[in-house]
Design an enzyme around this catalytic site. Structure first.
Site, mmCIF file in Angstrom:
data_model
loop_
_atom_site.group_PDB
_atom_site.id
_atom_site.type_symbol
_atom_site.label_atom_id
_atom_site.label_comp_id
_atom_site.label_asym_id
_atom_site.label_seq_id
_atom_site.Cartn_x
_atom_site.Cartn_y
_atom_site.Cartn_z
ATOM 1 N N ASP A 56 0.797 -1.220 0.000
ATOM 2 C CA ASP A 56 0.000 0.000 0.000
ATOM 3 C C ASP A 56 0.832 1.273 0.000
ATOM 4 O OD1 ASP A 56 0.847 -0.513 2.576
ATOM 5 O OD2 ASP A 56 -1.081 -0.110 3.527
ATOM 6 N N GLU A 79 9.707 -10.835 -1.749
ATOM 7 C CA GLU A 79 10.733 -9.789 -1.822
ATOM 8 C C GLU A 79 12.150 -10.347 -1.837
ATOM 9 O OE1 GLU A 79 7.011 -7.942 -0.166
ATOM 10 O OE2 GLU A 79 8.158 -9.764 0.280
ATOM 11 N N HIS A 144 0.155 0.498 10.712
ATOM 12 C CA HIS A 144 0.475 -0.867 10.283
ATOM 13 C C HIS A 144 1.858 -0.904 9.627
ATOM 14 C CE1 HIS A 144 -1.189 0.938 6.626
ATOM 15 N NE2 HIS A 144 -0.613 -0.032 5.919
ATOM 16 N N HIS A 145 2.516 -2.018 9.734
ATOM 17 C CA HIS A 145 3.880 -2.269 9.249
ATOM 18 C C HIS A 145 4.949 -1.576 10.100
ATOM 19 C CE1 HIS A 145 1.930 -4.232 6.061
ATOM 20 N NE2 HIS A 145 2.068 -3.354 5.080
ATOM 21 N N GLY A 444 27.015 -16.792 -0.454
ATOM 22 C CA GLY A 444 26.635 -18.195 -0.343
ATOM 23 C C GLY A 444 25.251 -18.453 0.218
ATOM 24 N N ASP A 474 18.820 -29.937 -5.503
ATOM 25 C CA ASP A 474 17.414 -30.103 -5.129
ATOM 26 C C ASP A 474 17.089 -29.379 -3.826
ATOM 27 O OD1 ASP A 474 19.070 -31.865 -3.768
ATOM 28 O OD2 ASP A 474 17.688 -33.560 -3.845
ATOM 29 N N ASN A 501 20.394 -35.029 -5.520
ATOM 30 C CA ASN A 501 21.257 -35.895 -4.705
ATOM 31 C C ASN A 501 20.717 -36.049 -3.290
ATOM 32 O OD1 ASN A 501 21.841 -33.318 -3.812
ATOM 33 N ND2 ASN A 501 23.885 -33.274 -4.730
ATOM 34 N N GLY A 503 19.400 -34.135 -0.866
ATOM 35 C CA GLY A 503 19.705 -33.367 0.338
ATOM 36 C C GLY A 503 20.783 -32.326 0.138
ATOM 37 N N GLU A 507 26.613 -29.448 2.889
ATOM 38 C CA GLU A 507 26.557 -29.505 4.358
ATOM 39 C C GLU A 507 27.007 -30.876 4.856
ATOM 40 O OE1 GLU A 507 26.213 -26.731 5.398
ATOM 41 O OE2 GLU A 507 24.629 -25.599 4.406
#
Length: 591
Positions: A56, A79, A144-145, A444, A474, A501, A503, A507
């Site tokens: 708005d 966003e 608001h916001h 990253g 994925d 793969n 996952g 990590e």
């Protein structure tokens, strides 16, 4: 390559023509709305697409955007993705900037991760925020916001951490000059800036007189005396190196617009050149003296040995982050090796730092000084062609995947690689001339490439470049997948390779290889394009490949390679396979 004098004459002529045409356009000094003043400035900078979401507090301004003759509104799904898209647009449209418009508080805070990544990686983005009226900002009602405590400046304070310039357009007297100030900072520093546009300011009228003067795109010339001294010091080191000089280009070679100057330096000195991971495609990789990717201890052995033979390393636009340097293993273990670093805002000669001596103005003069020291034959450049090793298995491995897709790339293609297995695996693959590599090795943020591909593909279409090709895991794709719907709506046709793969493989190699927190749900990837608005076989096409032969057959398919519709390729891979460089990096930085 033109001489510096010829380039200067051409630039002066272009500037005169631009000033003349802009002056004619606004010769009557007709009033213009603040929003249209801003949009005209963006158009002058080559912006043709604006990303974001309506709210708005920005709707009045968006009326002006939608009615603009040359800037297209690209509505995003959220966003964060919009910020990613603005980032991708700026990376590919290298003489322009990315632009995102959000609403006050809830919208702008959602975008802030994408803006921070752009700051980290030297990407010029203008973040426009529609905010409450000037009266509301002064009276500070519970609106608001807001946070409900009257702190209407809280979000600006947050933005200050991730932008090089900010302005809140609270009055008409300085609106034009403030717009010009932050945009100049954006294009000269190659980093994000922040502009708030109150609801009662966006359509208020101001003078258009400022638009007669084009914005300055580059930093001021270096101080002549200091620059002369720096050049003398560099030349002394070159003389001592006896021709054993290596050039290392990095990301800021691209971000700060010195690719042409570097090309001229290499052509006139014949120094061997290597690239840091973030600087890939800063020089054409078919160049006879280009030796590949140098990433410290992660480098190919022949590259590492070649760089070690140098007596002087000339770093151009270096960003010495962990993943960009092989965990800071750039340092050559030999006290006889010296170094010079050229940056956008300073130069470092060994341990001496010279502020405000920027490479844009320094490089042409350095090139002229170094021509007598042409080191032909002093250092032999390795020219190893990346090939898949012999393997009787039919399973698609990283060792097979990256050399194989390398043969699929064409000139002027935009190749986007997600953080993790893709960005590490693709580094040693030779790219065709004039291709553009898009990655986010420093910041990253996983999932970043999806929104980025949207912006990159739009810029590529506007500039008449090649295909946009995305490699994404994925796990990463699940974070931002909805932005594919905007690609389909916008008529874009990227090729999306999904590395399935099962996952978060990067990590797993850092920590918790078999832990459940590195697992993800297995989506039905070949239904995604139709779910998000495509018509399978007409506006989109999906594939699954599980063997080496299936992948090779697809890559050799002329219809697939034509890329006249958006395409998704699910590549089935083992959960515990990873590129060599990623495995080595994980060993260096495991937690």
């Amino acid at each position: 390559m033109s001489t510096p004098e010829a380039l200067q004459r051409a630039a002066s002529s272009l500037q005169h023509t631009t000033r003349q045409s802009v002056a004619e356009l606004f010769s009557k000094d007709e009033p213009i709305t603040v929003g249209d003043y801003l949009l005209t400035r963006l158009s002058q900078l080559g912006v043709k697409s604006m990303f974001g979401l309506p709210g708005d507090f920005n709707l009045g301004f968006l009326d002006l955007v939608e009615d603009h003759e040359s800037i297209e509104w690209v509505g995003n799904c959220n966003e964060l993705n919009a910020a990613y898209a603005a980032d991708g647009y700026a990376r590919v449209h290298q003489n322009s900037i990315g632009v995102i418009t959000t609403t006050f508080g809830v919208g702008e805070l959602s975008a802030i991760n994408g803006i921070a990544g752009a700051f980290s990686e030297h990407i010029p983005i203008l973040h426009i925020v529609g905010v409450p009226s000037t009266v509301q900002q002064k009276n500070r009602p519970v609106l608001h916001h807001t946070l409900g405590d009257g702190r209407f400046d809280a979000y600006t304070k947050a933005a200050e951490q991730f932008t090089v310039a900010q302005t809140n357009l609270m009055n008409l007297e300085n609106a034009a000059s403030e717009i010009d100030r932050v945009l100049t900072q954006c294009i000269t520093a190659a980093r994000p800036v922040y502009l708030t546009l109150p609801t009662d300011i966006a359509k208020a009228k101001i003078s258009s007189d400022g638009l007669k003067t084009p914005l300055v795109r580059h930093t001021p010339p270096n101080d002549p005396g200091a620059e002369s001294f720096v050049l003398d010091e560099i030349v002394k080191l070159v003389e001592l190196a006896e021709g054993k000089v290596v050039v290392l280009v990095d990301a800021c070679t691209i971000r700060h617009d010195v690719k042409d100057e570097v090309h001229d330096l290499l052509a006139k000195t014949h120094y061997p050149v290597f690239s840091a991971p973030m600087g890939k495609t800063a020089v054409n990789e078919s160049y006879e003296r280009y030796g590949g990717i140098f990433c410290g201890a992660l480098s190919r052995p022949d590259i590492l040995e070649t760089v070690k033979t140098a007596k002087l390393i000339l770093y151009i636009g270096a960003i010495k982050s962990d993943f960009n340097t092989g965990n800071w293993s750039y340092t050559i273990p030999d006290s006889a090796v010296t170094s010079v670093e050229l940056h956008s805002d300073h130069t470092q000669v060994q341990f001496a730092r010279f502020p405000s001596i920027g490479m844009k103005h320094l490089l042409p003069r350095l090139t002229e000084r170094l021509k007598p020291f042409k080191p032909t034959g002093k250092i032999t450049v390795p020219r190893t062609v990346e090939q898949a090793p012999p393997d009787p298995s039919t399973t698609i491995t990283h060792d097979f995947l990256w050399p194989t897709v390398g043969g699929f790339f064409g000139k002027k293609d935009i190749i986007v690689a997600e953080t993790g297995t893709s960005s590490f695996g693709i580094l040693d693959v030779p790219f065709p001339d004039d291709s553009i590599f898009v990655s986010q090795i420093l910041w990253g943020s996983i999932g970043w490439t999806v929104g980025d591909t949207l912006g990159a593909a739009l810029a590529a279409k506007q500039l008449g470049l090649g295909r946009t090709i995305l490699f994404v895991g994925d796990g990463s794709l699940q974070l931002t997948v909805q932005e594919i719907s905007v690609m389909i709506r916008s008529g874009l046709t990227p090729i999306i390779f999904v590395l399935n793969n099962k996952g978060y493989t990067i990590e797993r190699y850092l920590h918790g290889k078999t832990r459940k927190y590195n697992d993800i749900s297995n989506w039905k990837w070949t239904t995604i394009l139709s779910t998000l608005g495509g018509v399978e076989g007409q506006t989109c096409q999906s594939y699954t490949v599980g063997t080496k032969q299936e992948l090779t057959t697809l890559l050799n398919n002329a219809t697939f390679a034509k890329a006249d519709k958006i395409q998704l390729v699910e590549i089935l891979m083992e959960w515990d396979d990873a590129p060599r460089a990623l495995k080595r990096q994980a060993q260096l930085s495991a937690v």
